[in-house]
Design an enzyme around this catalytic site. Structure first.
Site, short mmCIF file in Angstrom:
data_model
loop_
_atom_site.label_atom_id
_atom_site.label_comp_id
_atom_site.label_asym_id
_atom_site.label_seq_id
_atom_site.Cartn_x
_atom_site.Cartn_y
_atom_site.Cartn_z
N LYS A 87 42.91 -9.83 -12.71
CA LYS A 87 42.63 -9.37 -11.37
C LYS A 87 43.53 -10.12 -10.38
O LYS A 87 43.99 -11.19 -10.74
CB LYS A 87 41.15 -9.53 -11.05
CG LYS A 87 40.75 -10.94 -10.55
CD LYS A 87 39.28 -11.01 -10.27
CE LYS A 87 38.94 -11.43 -8.89
NZ LYS A 87 39.14 -12.81 -8.49
N LYS A 94 31.16 -13.36 -19.59
CA LYS A 94 30.08 -14.36 -19.56
C LYS A 94 28.93 -13.86 -20.44
O LYS A 94 28.51 -12.70 -20.34
CB LYS A 94 29.59 -14.58 -18.12
CG LYS A 94 30.60 -15.33 -17.25
CD LYS A 94 30.04 -15.58 -15.87
CE LYS A 94 31.10 -16.06 -14.90
NZ LYS A 94 31.40 -17.49 -14.99
N HIS A 131 33.67 -8.86 -9.43
CA HIS A 131 32.58 -9.48 -10.18
C HIS A 131 31.21 -8.88 -9.83
O HIS A 131 30.42 -8.54 -10.71
CB HIS A 131 32.53 -10.99 -9.91
CG HIS A 131 33.83 -11.70 -10.19
ND1 HIS A 131 34.69 -11.30 -11.17
CD2 HIS A 131 34.40 -12.79 -9.62
CE1 HIS A 131 35.74 -12.10 -11.20
NE2 HIS A 131 35.59 -13.02 -10.26
N GLU A 186 28.92 -20.22 -4.36
CA GLU A 186 29.86 -21.24 -4.86
C GLU A 186 29.75 -22.49 -4.00
O GLU A 186 29.65 -22.39 -2.77
CB GLU A 186 31.28 -20.71 -4.81
CG GLU A 186 31.50 -19.54 -5.74
CD GLU A 186 32.98 -19.30 -5.96
OE1 GLU A 186 33.55 -19.96 -6.84
OE2 GLU A 186 33.55 -18.48 -5.23
N LYS A 213 31.74 -19.29 -0.16
CA LYS A 213 32.28 -20.59 -0.57
C LYS A 213 31.55 -21.68 0.22
O LYS A 213 31.10 -21.45 1.35
CB LYS A 213 33.76 -20.66 -0.22
CG LYS A 213 34.63 -19.64 -0.94
CD LYS A 213 35.05 -20.12 -2.30
CE LYS A 213 36.04 -19.17 -2.95
NZ LYS A 213 36.14 -19.41 -4.41
N ASP A 254 37.98 -8.85 -16.12
CA ASP A 254 37.15 -9.43 -15.08
C ASP A 254 36.34 -10.48 -15.83
O ASP A 254 35.50 -10.13 -16.67
CB ASP A 254 36.23 -8.37 -14.46
CG ASP A 254 35.35 -8.96 -13.38
OD1 ASP A 254 34.78 -10.05 -13.60
OD2 ASP A 254 35.21 -8.33 -12.32
N HIS A 255 36.60 -11.76 -15.57
CA HIS A 255 36.03 -12.76 -16.47
C HIS A 255 34.50 -12.77 -16.43
O HIS A 255 33.86 -13.28 -17.34
CB HIS A 255 36.64 -14.15 -16.24
CG HIS A 255 36.09 -14.87 -15.05
ND1 HIS A 255 36.52 -14.63 -13.77
CD2 HIS A 255 35.15 -15.84 -14.94
CE1 HIS A 255 35.87 -15.42 -12.94
NE2 HIS A 255 35.03 -16.16 -13.62
N ARG A 264 59.47 -17.86 -14.88
CA ARG A 264 60.75 -18.12 -14.21
C ARG A 264 61.22 -19.56 -14.41
O ARG A 264 62.40 -19.83 -14.47
CB ARG A 264 60.61 -17.83 -12.71
CG ARG A 264 60.64 -16.34 -12.45
CD ARG A 264 60.51 -16.04 -11.00
NE ARG A 264 59.15 -16.30 -10.54
CZ ARG A 264 58.55 -15.64 -9.55
NH1 ARG A 264 59.21 -14.72 -8.88
NH2 ARG A 264 57.32 -15.91 -9.20
N ASP A 305 37.82 -10.97 -3.35
CA ASP A 305 37.85 -11.99 -4.41
C ASP A 305 36.64 -11.88 -5.34
O ASP A 305 36.75 -12.11 -6.53
CB ASP A 305 37.89 -13.38 -3.75
CG ASP A 305 38.22 -14.49 -4.73
OD1 ASP A 305 39.07 -14.26 -5.60
OD2 ASP A 305 37.63 -15.58 -4.62
C1 BG6 Z 1 37.50 -16.00 -9.39
C2 BG6 Z 1 37.77 -16.17 -7.93
O1 BG6 Z 1 37.71 -14.67 -9.78
O2 BG6 Z 1 36.15 -16.34 -9.65
C3 BG6 Z 1 37.45 -17.58 -7.46
O3 BG6 Z 1 39.11 -15.85 -7.65
C4 BG6 Z 1 36.06 -17.96 -7.87
O4 BG6 Z 1 37.62 -17.71 -6.06
C5 BG6 Z 1 35.82 -17.67 -9.34
O5 BG6 Z 1 35.87 -19.35 -7.59
C6 BG6 Z 1 34.36 -17.87 -9.70
O6 BG6 Z 1 34.22 -17.82 -11.09
P1 BG6 Z 1 33.01 -18.56 -11.81
O7 BG6 Z 1 33.19 -18.21 -13.24
O8 BG6 Z 1 33.16 -20.01 -11.51
O9 BG6 Z 1 31.77 -17.98 -11.19
#
Ligand code: BG6
Length: 507
Positions: free
Chosen positions: A164, A198, A256, A232, A356, A193-194, A63, A251
Site C-alpha cells: 500500500k 494479523k 486497514h 496508535e 496518532k 494490507d498487513h 537505486r 493511511d
Molecule cells: C501502516 C501505517 O500501514 O500501519 C502506519 O502506514 C501505522 O502509519 C501502521 O503506524 C499500523 O500498523 P500496526 O500493525 O502497528 O497496527
C-alpha cells in the site's frame, strides 16, 4: 496464469505444513526501510520454520549502489541473531542496482534471473515485490512487463506483490491498476494490507462462520451499532514527509479499517477459496453508503495533534515534526459515522476512529447490542441507570482476544446489576506461536493463495466511500480540530456517537 499448486490453509487447515516452491524473490526497494524492518525479518522467520524451499533465492533491486556482498551483509544485519538457515539463504542472495525505470536495470535483472534458473534451481518461478516508494510502482510493473518478465515460462509463475498505498484516490488507484494490468493479469497481483495478515483479523472469519451462536444475532435485529478503533500511541515518527501526503484517512481508514469492516459486514461466503471470500468482501464494501456532502459535514471529525505527553514523555506537536509544513492541514485523527445499505445492516451506524499519539495502542471492533426492552425486577430510576448493554469486543491487538460484556447481579440482598466481562485471550488459550503478518502474507504469495490479499475491485470500492470525505477535507470544509498528544482526540469525536445516545467502547 499460475500453475504452482495452491494451498489455502483456511480451506485445508494445514497452516503448519505449507512450504514455498523454489523461486526467485525479487525485492524492489531492497535498500529501504520496509525491506529491513518487515520483509527480511519475515523471511528469516520463514526460513527458521523450514517453510522455504532450499532453492528460494532473494534478489534485491534498488537505486543504491551495492555489491552482492554488501546486500548480504544488510540482510544479515536486518535480523537479530541470524541462525544457520538464514545465513545459508542470504549467502546466495543477489543484488542489482539501477534506476527503476531504466531498461539496463531490467536487462541486468533478467540475466540474474536466467542465471538463477539455470544454476540455482529457481525453476522459472518469480515473485516480484514492490517495496519502493509508491511513485514508481507503475514504472516498475510496466518495465517488468516490457522486458517479458510478467509472462511466466511454461509450468512456472510470475506474481507481483504490491504494497500500500494503492493510489491516493480513486483516479490514481485506477491508473495504477491500468499500468499493472497492461502486463500482469489480476490473478498474478497480490496487494498487501498487513492487517489481513494479523491472526486476529483472520479469526473474525472463524468466529463468524465456524460458530453457530453468533450468526443469528449478527444483524440489525440485535446489533445496535458497530465500532472500529485503531488507536496508535506513536506519532508520525520519522515519516513526516510521507504522512503529509497521506493523513489518517488514507493511511489507516481507506485500507486497514475498510478491510476489517468488510469481514465484519460480509455475508457467509459459499466457499473459503480466495474468490469466495473476496466476492463477499467486495459485496459488503459495495453496500456501504457513499456519504453525501451534507453527511460528511455532519458525521466526520478530523483532528491534528499538538504537543503533549504520551507514556510519560513530552512530545512535539505534528506541525513541529520533521518534514511537516508549519501550517499543515493534514489530519492525524479521524472519526466518522458510516452506514450500510442492505438487509442485514440497514439502520445500524458504523463508527470508525483512528489517531496518532492517543493514550494507548489498540485495535478493536465492538459490536454493541440493543438494550433489553424491559427490566421487570427494578424500580423506575434504577432501571435507567442499571440497564447495561451487551457488547462483543474483538481485540485485534495487543492482547488479542474476545470479550463478551453482559449484565450480572451483584451478590447480596439487594437486586443490583453490574456489567461484567467474559474473556478469551489468544495467549492463554494457545501455545502455538502466532506468525507475524508479513510472514503469513509472504508465504501466502509464494504458495499462490490470494485469499488475504486485496482484489482490485475492493480497492476501488473503498476509495469510492472515502472520496466525498477526501474532497471535503481538501476544501477545508471539515474543521481541523486540535487535540493534545496523549488525549483521546478532539472532543467532537465523543460527540459523534453521543448525538444518538451512544458512546465509544464496550460501555
Ligand atoms: C501502516 C501505517 O500501514 O500501519 C502506519 O502506514 C501505522 O502509519 C501502521 O503506524 C499500523 O500498523 P500496526 O500493525 O502497528 O497496527
Amino acid at each position: 496464469m499460475t500453475s504452482a499448486p495452491v494451498s489455502n490453509p483456511l480451506a485445508a487447515g494445514l497452516e503448519g505444513e505449507r512450504h514455498s516452491p523454489p523461486l526467485a524473490l525479487v525485492i524492489f526497494g531492497a535498500s529501504g526501510d520496509l525491506t529491513a524492518r518487515k520483509i527480511l525479518p519475515a523471511l528469516e522467520r520463514l526460513s527458521r520454520r523450514r517453510a522455504l524451499d532450499p532453492n528460494v533465492t532473494i534478489v534485491g533491486v534498488a537505486r543504491t549502489h551495492m555489491s552482492d556482498e554488501e546486500f548480504r551483509k544488510l540482510a544479515l544485519d536486518a535480523v537479530d541473531g541470524a541462525g544457520p538457515r538464514w545465513r545459508e539463504l542470504v549467502s546466495k542472495a543477489r543484488y542489482v542496482s539501477g534506476e527503476y525505470g531504466h531498461p539496463d536495470t531490467f536487462d541486468k535483472l533478467k540475466q540474474v534471473l536466467d542465471d538463477l534458473d539455470s544454476n540455482a534451481g529457481t525453476g522459472g518461478n518469480r515473485l516480484f515485490y514492490l517495496a519502493t516508494i509508491p511513485e514508481v510502482f507503475s514504472t516498475v510493473a510496466e518495465t517488468l512487463g516490457n522486458h517479458g518478465l510478467a509472462e511466466p515460462k511454461s509450468g512456472s509463475f510470475a506474481r507481483l506483490v504490491v504494497e500500500k498505498p494503492f493510489g491516493r484516490d480513486l483516479q490514481s488507484a485506477q491508473e495504477l491498476d491500468r499500468a499493472i494490468h497492461k502486463y500482469f493479469g489480476e490473478s498474478q497481483v497480490y496487494r498487501i494490507d498487513h492487517y489481513m495478515g494479523k491472526e486476529t483479523v483472520q479469526n473474525l472469519l472463524a468466529l463468524r462462520f465456524a460458530n453457530a451462536i453468533f450468526e443469528p444475532i449478527w444483524n440489525r435485529h440485535y446489533v445496535d451499532n458497530i465500532q472500529v478503533t485503531v488507536a496508535e500511541s506513536i506519532g508520525v515518527e520519522h515519516r513526516g514527509g510521507f504522512y503529509e501526503t497521506a493523513g489518517a484517512l488514507r493511511d489507516i481508514v481507506q485500507n486497514h479499517v475498510m478491510q476489517v469492516l468488510a469481514l465484519i459486514l460480509m455475508e457467509p461466503p459459499s466457499t473459503v477459496e480466495a474468490e469466495g471470500i473476496r466476492d463477499e468482501k467486495v459485496k459488503a464494501l459495495r453496500s456501504m453508503e457513499i456519504p453525501t456532502r451534507q453527511e460528511v459535514l455532519e458525521r466526520v471529525v478530523r483532528g491534528q495533534y499538538d504537543a503533549g505527553w504520551v507514556a510519560g514523555n513530552q512530545v512535539a506537536g505534528y506541525r513541529d515534526e520533521d518534514g511537516v509544513a508549519a501550517d499543515s492541514q493534514t489530519e492525524t485523527f479521524v472519526a466518522m459515522r458510516l452506514a450500510v445499505d442492505n438487509w442485514r445492516w440497514a439502520g445500524v451506524p458504523v463508527f470508525v476512529r483512528t489517531g496518532k499519539y492517543l493514550p494507548a495502542r489498540f485495535t478493536e471492533v465492538v459490536l454493541q447490542f440493543q438494550k433489553v426492552p424491559h427490566l421487570p425486577f427494578l424500580g423506575k430510576e434504577s432501571r435507567a441507570s442499571q440497564m447495561g448493554t451487551n457488547a462483543l469486543v474483538l481485540r485485534i491487538q495487543p492482547d488479542d482476544g474476545i470479550t463478551l460484556r453482559f449484565t450480572a447481579k451483584v451478590p447480596g440482598q439487594a437486586f443490583r446489576l453490574r456489567t461484567v466481562s467474559m474473556d478469551f485471550s489468544y495467549g492463554g488459550a494457545f501455545l502455538e506461536e502466532t506468525p507475524e503478518a508479513y510472514e503469513r502474507l509472504l508465504l501466502d504469495a509464494m504458495v499462490g493463495d490470494a485469499t488475504l490479499f486485496i482484489r482490485s475491485d475492493e480497492v476501488v470500492q473503498a476509495w469510492k466511500v472515502m472520496e466525498p470525505v477526501m474532497a471535503a477535507f481538501a476544501e477545508g470544509a471539515v474543521p481541523l480540530s486540535r487535540y493534545k498528544a496523549g488525549s483521546w482526540g478532539p472532543q467532537e469525536s465523543d460527540r459523534l456517537p453521543a448525538r444518538s445516545g451512544r458512546s465509544w467502547g464496550a460501555g
